[in-house]
Each structure stands twice: as structure tokens, then as C-alpha cells.
Design a protein around this motif. Sequence first.
Motif, PDB file in Angstrom:
ATOM      1  N   ILE A  95       5.255  -8.559   2.898  1.00 53.66           N
ATOM      2  CA  ILE A  95       6.429  -8.022   2.217  1.00 53.66           C
ATOM      3  C   ILE A  95       6.003  -7.207   1.014  1.00 53.66           C
ATOM      4  O   ILE A  95       6.616  -6.218   0.644  1.00 53.66           O
ATOM      5  N   ALA A  96       4.905  -7.611   0.374  1.00 59.25           N
ATOM      6  CA  ALA A  96       4.424  -6.889  -0.797  1.00 59.25           C
ATOM      7  C   ALA A  96       3.647  -5.643  -0.422  1.00 59.25           C
ATOM      8  O   ALA A  96       3.333  -4.833  -1.265  1.00 59.25           O
ATOM      9  N   GLY A  97       3.291  -5.472   0.827  1.00 55.69           N
ATOM     10  CA  GLY A  97       2.560  -4.290   1.264  1.00 55.69           C
ATOM     11  C   GLY A  97       1.062  -4.505   1.330  1.00 55.69           C
ATOM     12  O   GLY A  97       0.310  -3.583   1.580  1.00 55.69           O
ATOM     13  N   SER A  98       0.595  -5.727   1.067  1.00 56.28           N
ATOM     14  CA  SER A  98      -0.828  -6.013   1.194  1.00 56.28           C
ATOM     15  C   SER A  98      -0.982  -7.483   1.518  1.00 56.28           C
ATOM     16  O   SER A  98      -0.078  -8.280   1.333  1.00 56.28           O
ATOM     17  N   VAL A  99      -2.152  -7.834   2.011  1.00 60.60           N
ATOM     18  CA  VAL A  99      -2.407  -9.238   2.317  1.00 60.60           C
ATOM     19  C   VAL A  99      -3.859  -9.545   2.021  1.00 60.60           C
ATOM     20  O   VAL A  99      -4.745  -8.756   2.310  1.00 60.60           O
ATOM     21  N   ALA A 313     -11.278   0.716   8.781  1.00 53.89           N
ATOM     22  CA  ALA A 313     -10.069   0.669   7.936  1.00 53.89           C
ATOM     23  C   ALA A 313     -10.137   1.713   6.829  1.00 53.89           C
ATOM     24  O   ALA A 313      -9.125   2.321   6.464  1.00 53.89           O
ATOM     25  N   TRP A 314     -11.325   1.951   6.273  1.00 57.56           N
ATOM     26  CA  TRP A 314     -11.463   2.923   5.177  1.00 57.56           C
ATOM     27  C   TRP A 314     -10.984   4.305   5.609  1.00 57.56           C
ATOM     28  O   TRP A 314     -10.345   5.020   4.829  1.00 57.56           O
ATOM     29  N   LYS A 315     -11.297   4.669   6.855  1.00 59.41           N
ATOM     30  CA  LYS A 315     -10.883   5.973   7.384  1.00 59.41           C
ATOM     31  C   LYS A 315      -9.364   6.062   7.504  1.00 59.41           C
ATOM     32  O   LYS A 315      -8.780   7.143   7.372  1.00 59.41           O
ATOM     33  N   ASN A 316      -8.719   4.924   7.735  1.00 60.78           N
ATOM     34  CA  ASN A 316      -7.268   4.891   7.920  1.00 60.78           C
ATOM     35  C   ASN A 316      -6.511   4.557   6.642  1.00 60.78           C
ATOM     36  O   ASN A 316      -5.310   4.310   6.681  1.00 60.78           O
ATOM     37  N   GLY A 317      -7.228   4.543   5.506  1.00 54.84           N
ATOM     38  CA  GLY A 317      -6.550   4.377   4.226  1.00 54.84           C
ATOM     39  C   GLY A 317      -6.450   2.960   3.710  1.00 54.84           C
ATOM     40  O   GLY A 317      -5.596   2.682   2.853  1.00 54.84           O
ATOM     41  N   TYR A 318      -7.303   2.044   4.194  1.00 55.48           N
ATOM     42  CA  TYR A 318      -7.232   0.649   3.773  1.00 55.48           C
ATOM     43  C   TYR A 318      -8.595   0.126   3.350  1.00 55.48           C
ATOM     44  O   TYR A 318      -9.628   0.575   3.834  1.00 55.48           O
ATOM     45  N   PHE A 319      -8.565  -0.858   2.422  1.00 58.19           N
ATOM     46  CA  PHE A 319      -9.689  -1.770   2.288  1.00 58.19           C
ATOM     47  C   PHE A 319      -9.373  -2.929   3.226  1.00 58.19           C
ATOM     48  O   PHE A 319      -8.283  -3.492   3.179  1.00 58.19           O
ATOM     49  N   GLU A 320     -10.300  -3.280   4.075  1.00 53.79           N
ATOM     50  CA  GLU A 320     -10.123  -4.462   4.906  1.00 53.79           C
ATOM     51  C   GLU A 320     -11.360  -5.327   4.754  1.00 53.79           C
ATOM     52  O   GLU A 320     -12.467  -4.917   5.084  1.00 53.79           O
ATOM     53  N   PHE A 321     -11.148  -6.541   4.242  1.00 54.68           N
ATOM     54  CA  PHE A 321     -12.243  -7.454   3.974  1.00 54.68           C
ATOM     55  C   PHE A 321     -12.260  -8.545   5.024  1.00 54.68           C
ATOM     56  O   PHE A 321     -11.233  -9.146   5.322  1.00 54.68           O
ATOM     57  N   TRP A 336     -15.228   3.732  -4.447  1.00 55.02           N
ATOM     58  CA  TRP A 336     -13.981   4.461  -4.230  1.00 55.02           C
ATOM     59  C   TRP A 336     -13.276   4.819  -5.542  1.00 55.02           C
ATOM     60  O   TRP A 336     -12.649   5.861  -5.651  1.00 55.02           O
ATOM     61  N   TYR A 337     -13.394   3.958  -6.541  1.00 59.93           N
ATOM     62  CA  TYR A 337     -12.733   4.229  -7.818  1.00 59.93           C
ATOM     63  C   TYR A 337     -13.695   4.791  -8.859  1.00 59.93           C
ATOM     64  O   TYR A 337     -13.291   5.068  -9.991  1.00 59.93           O
ATOM     65  N   ASP A 338     -14.958   4.971  -8.490  1.00 61.30           N
ATOM     66  CA  ASP A 338     -15.974   5.537  -9.379  1.00 61.30           C
ATOM     67  C   ASP A 338     -16.045   4.748 -10.679  1.00 61.30           C
ATOM     68  O   ASP A 338     -15.828   5.279 -11.777  1.00 61.30           O
ATOM     69  N   VAL A 339     -16.345   3.459 -10.544  1.00 61.42           N
ATOM     70  CA  VAL A 339     -16.427   2.590 -11.712  1.00 61.42           C
ATOM     71  C   VAL A 339     -17.745   1.813 -11.686  1.00 61.42           C
ATOM     72  O   VAL A 339     -18.401   1.703 -10.649  1.00 61.42           O
ATOM     73  N   GLY A 351     -15.581 -16.319   0.548  1.00 56.81           N
ATOM     74  CA  GLY A 351     -15.292 -15.169   1.388  1.00 56.81           C
ATOM     75  C   GLY A 351     -13.835 -14.742   1.277  1.00 56.81           C
ATOM     76  O   GLY A 351     -12.937 -15.571   1.150  1.00 56.81           O
ATOM     77  N   MET A 352     -13.592 -13.447   1.310  1.00 54.58           N
ATOM     78  CA  MET A 352     -12.242 -12.890   1.269  1.00 54.58           C
ATOM     79  C   MET A 352     -11.885 -12.287   2.600  1.00 54.58           C
ATOM     80  O   MET A 352     -12.732 -11.691   3.271  1.00 54.58           O
ATOM     81  N   GLU A 353     -10.628 -12.415   2.967  1.00 53.10           N
ATOM     82  CA  GLU A 353     -10.119 -11.752   4.158  1.00 53.10           C
ATOM     83  C   GLU A 353      -8.783 -11.133   3.812  1.00 53.10           C
ATOM     84  O   GLU A 353      -7.922 -11.772   3.205  1.00 53.10           O
ATOM     85  N   GLY A 354      -8.594  -9.875   4.170  1.00 53.14           N
ATOM     86  CA  GLY A 354      -7.303  -9.263   3.912  1.00 53.14           C
ATOM     87  C   GLY A 354      -7.350  -7.750   3.929  1.00 53.14           C
ATOM     88  O   GLY A 354      -8.400  -7.137   4.145  1.00 53.14           O
ATOM     89  N   THR A 355      -6.187  -7.155   3.701  1.00 50.97           N
ATOM     90  CA  THR A 355      -6.014  -5.715   3.782  1.00 50.97           C
ATOM     91  C   THR A 355      -5.229  -5.221   2.581  1.00 50.97           C
ATOM     92  O   THR A 355      -4.196  -5.792   2.242  1.00 50.97           O
ATOM     93  N   ILE A 356      -5.725  -4.176   1.924  1.00 55.43           N
ATOM     94  CA  ILE A 356      -5.056  -3.576   0.779  1.00 55.43           C
ATOM     95  C   ILE A 356      -5.182  -2.059   0.917  1.00 55.43           C
ATOM     96  O   ILE A 356      -6.227  -1.549   1.322  1.00 55.43           O
ATOM     97  N   SER A 357      -4.144  -1.333   0.550  1.00 57.68           N
ATOM     98  CA  SER A 357      -4.200   0.123   0.591  1.00 57.68           C
ATOM     99  C   SER A 357      -5.274   0.649  -0.356  1.00 57.68           C
ATOM    100  O   SER A 357      -5.432   0.174  -1.481  1.00 57.68           O
ATOM    101  N   ARG A 358      -6.005   1.657   0.091  1.00 57.34           N
ATOM    102  CA  ARG A 358      -6.998   2.322  -0.758  1.00 57.34           C
ATOM    103  C   ARG A 358      -6.353   3.286  -1.742  1.00 57.34           C
ATOM    104  O   ARG A 358      -7.050   3.831  -2.614  1.00 57.34           O
ATOM    105  N   PHE A 359      -5.061   3.532  -1.611  1.00 56.46           N
ATOM    106  CA  PHE A 359      -4.419   4.534  -2.448  1.00 56.46           C
ATOM    107  C   PHE A 359      -3.563   3.937  -3.552  1.00 56.46           C
ATOM    108  O   PHE A 359      -2.768   4.617  -4.181  1.00 56.46           O
ATOM    109  N   GLU A 360      -3.755   2.630  -3.803  1.00 57.72           N
ATOM    110  CA  GLU A 360      -3.171   2.010  -4.985  1.00 57.72           C
ATOM    111  C   GLU A 360      -4.106   2.239  -6.171  1.00 57.72           C
ATOM    112  O   GLU A 360      -5.313   2.429  -5.999  1.00 57.72           O
ATOM    113  N   ASN A 361      -3.548   2.199  -7.397  1.00 54.62           N
ATOM    114  CA  ASN A 361      -4.408   2.164  -8.565  1.00 54.62           C
ATOM    115  C   ASN A 361      -5.268   0.915  -8.509  1.00 54.62           C
ATOM    116  O   ASN A 361      -4.891  -0.094  -7.913  1.00 54.62           O
TER     117      ASN A 361
END
Length: 389
Positions: A95-99, A313-321, A336-339, A351-361
Amino acid sequence: MSLNIQQGDNRPFFMDKERLADIIDRITSNTATDEDLAAYNAWCDAMQEQEPEINNLAGLESRTWKKIRQQTGLAPKPKVVGWRIAAAALLTGVIAGSVLLFRHSGDKQALPAASTVAAMPHDIPSGKNTATLTLANGKKILLADVQQGKLAAQTGSEISKTADGTLEYRPVSAGTAATPQYNTLSTARGEQYQITLPDGTRVWLNASTTLTFPTSFAGMNTRQVEVNGEAYFEVPGDPAHPFVVLTNRQRIKVLGTHFNVNNYPDEPFAKTTLLEGAIKINDQKVLQPGQQAISSANGALNITKVSTEGIVAWKNGYFEFNDENIYEVMRKIARWYDVEVIYEGNIPTNGMEGTISRFENVSKVLHTIQQAGLLKFRIEQKKIYVSQY
């Protein structure tokens, strides 16, 4: 907004989105009432009978829903309260747009995420689509600064920037140069780009990646390129002229296929993953779709089965762990954020598992991770500090 799901007897089950999120929060914090559990279980029953209409979950794509079903087993099965709670926690992220989930001693613990996340101080925007093209004569073209249209002409090719912002090499003659000319396309940290090579091969470059290639493949027995970093290839078949990708740890030979190459110098392994077709690694192993070739620094080569969706996933706009620790995750975020990432004290390596948009701050990505209660972050200029919660 309501989530409308048809029950088995064709009566619709309605659940207000905000109410569902509140109930899930109470379930995951062990404060749910009997009424909360009854309402959520009724929602789960309806969900098992028929998938909710995807359009009713704002921003939810079918690929995400498919992944959730695979991870949680959302299909008709015995009614187990523990499964319902795990599904609830995962759906909070949907619902929040990421998991995102953490793995603790082999078990998955869900990470709730808020639908809106307050920015951390000194927030950093996501990367962008741009790159630098270096011609054979040394001239550099910053692709963000040029308009669409013809950029240059070289032996055997004409170079253009297309309307959708990608780079394209078009063969203009069958002639060959006495000495092949090579160009290099490079992305810095915080950049990604796409190019079509003279033979029609399409290549997506992730951040901090270089691709070196000839301006024309005419007269060559093999279509050979070099990659450092990460790139995804879609290669058209040409049995008479095999396509070869060279990295410092692998030689990848293909006839026509889709595959991903990850060869960052700061990663302990070089990984090539096949999605379609067949490829040969180091003239030894032939990969089948869904397999990944892993090369270590000492030259050892291992083949394993992987989820290809997560790899690209990176090619499709996501971080997927996929069961990755914080050091692996933060290397991706840093590129990706040059930090710069600085670790303070003892850092949990769950370990982490999940998906987050790469285009969020970056603050939203970090906030999502932070909600697991294991790690905390602070941003100072272009540095991210990581410490134990």
C-alpha cells in the motif's frame, strides 16, 4: 479509497485502504483486537478467492503483485493465522508503494512502511539518465547537454541521440577501417543510460559503468565489447559473428540472448545472469535461462539458480534486495545516489529482502530500512552515516 474484492459467493468485500493499513499496523505491533483480526481474516478470505483489481491499489504493478503472491503464498491454502500476519505485514509495504523485510535467524520479519515519509535533513535526489561518450579521437560528449539528432559520424557508423534520450549507432556503409575505432560510453555514480550498438544490440548501463565497443562490427569475426560495472544486454542472433563480452574476470560468448553482467570492482564476485537464450562463460560453462555464473577473484567459477527478476530490477527502476546484508545494500545505494557511506560501531548484518523504487529520494529508501528497528541513518551533505539502532 476502498479495496473491493469479490468473495467466493460473488458478494463484494469492502475494506477502506486506511482502515486496512491501521489494522495491519496493530497486528504487527501485537495490539490488534478480536474485531481487527476478524476484519483482516475476512479480507484475506476474499483475497484468496480472487485477486484484488490491480487498479485499486494505487501505483501497484502486476509484477509487484506477482512477487507478493510468490513470497507470501497468497493463493487458496489452509487458514493459518501466522501466514495471515506475515501477509498483512507485507501488504502494508504494498500500500505504501514499497516492501522490505529483514531476515532474523532464518525467519522473515516484516517492515511496515508509511505511505508518506518525511524527508531527512540534507535529502539527496535519485540518479538520472545521462552518460559521457568518449570518441576514438578523445573527444568527450556529455549526453545530458546535447539535443536529439545526429551527434557525429565515424567510420561505418552515424551516432545519434534519439527522441527517448538514448544513444544509437547506425551502420552507414559496409566499409571497414584499417584499424578499428573504439568508443567508450561511461556512466558516473548517480547515472544510468541506454545505447544501441551498430549491430542492433541494446545495452543498459547501470551507475559507475563503462562500455567500450567498436564503431562498426563490419569485417570482424566476433562482435566484441568490454564492460566494467553493470550492464544488461539484448543481443540479436548472428551465428556467423558471435557476440563476446569481456570483463576482468569473465569472457562471455553468445549468439543471441538476454543477460546481465555485474562486474563492479568493489564487489567480491563477478556475476553473469542469463534471462533468455544460452551463453558460454570462460569457454567452459554453458548457462541456461535462470542461471548465474559467479566468478571469484581467484578464478573459481560456480553456477547457481537465481530469480532473474531481482537481478534486472535496477533496469526496471527498482532496488530489489534478496537476502542481502546492509553492506551489499549500501554499495548499491552509494553508486546510485553518489554518496559516501560511513559505518559507526557494530553493524547488524541481517539479510534484507524487498523492493523499493530507485526514483525516490534517498531519505525514503533509508527510512524504509530504518523502520525495521535494527539500523539508523543520518545524512550530512553527500555522506550517509549508518549505525545500530
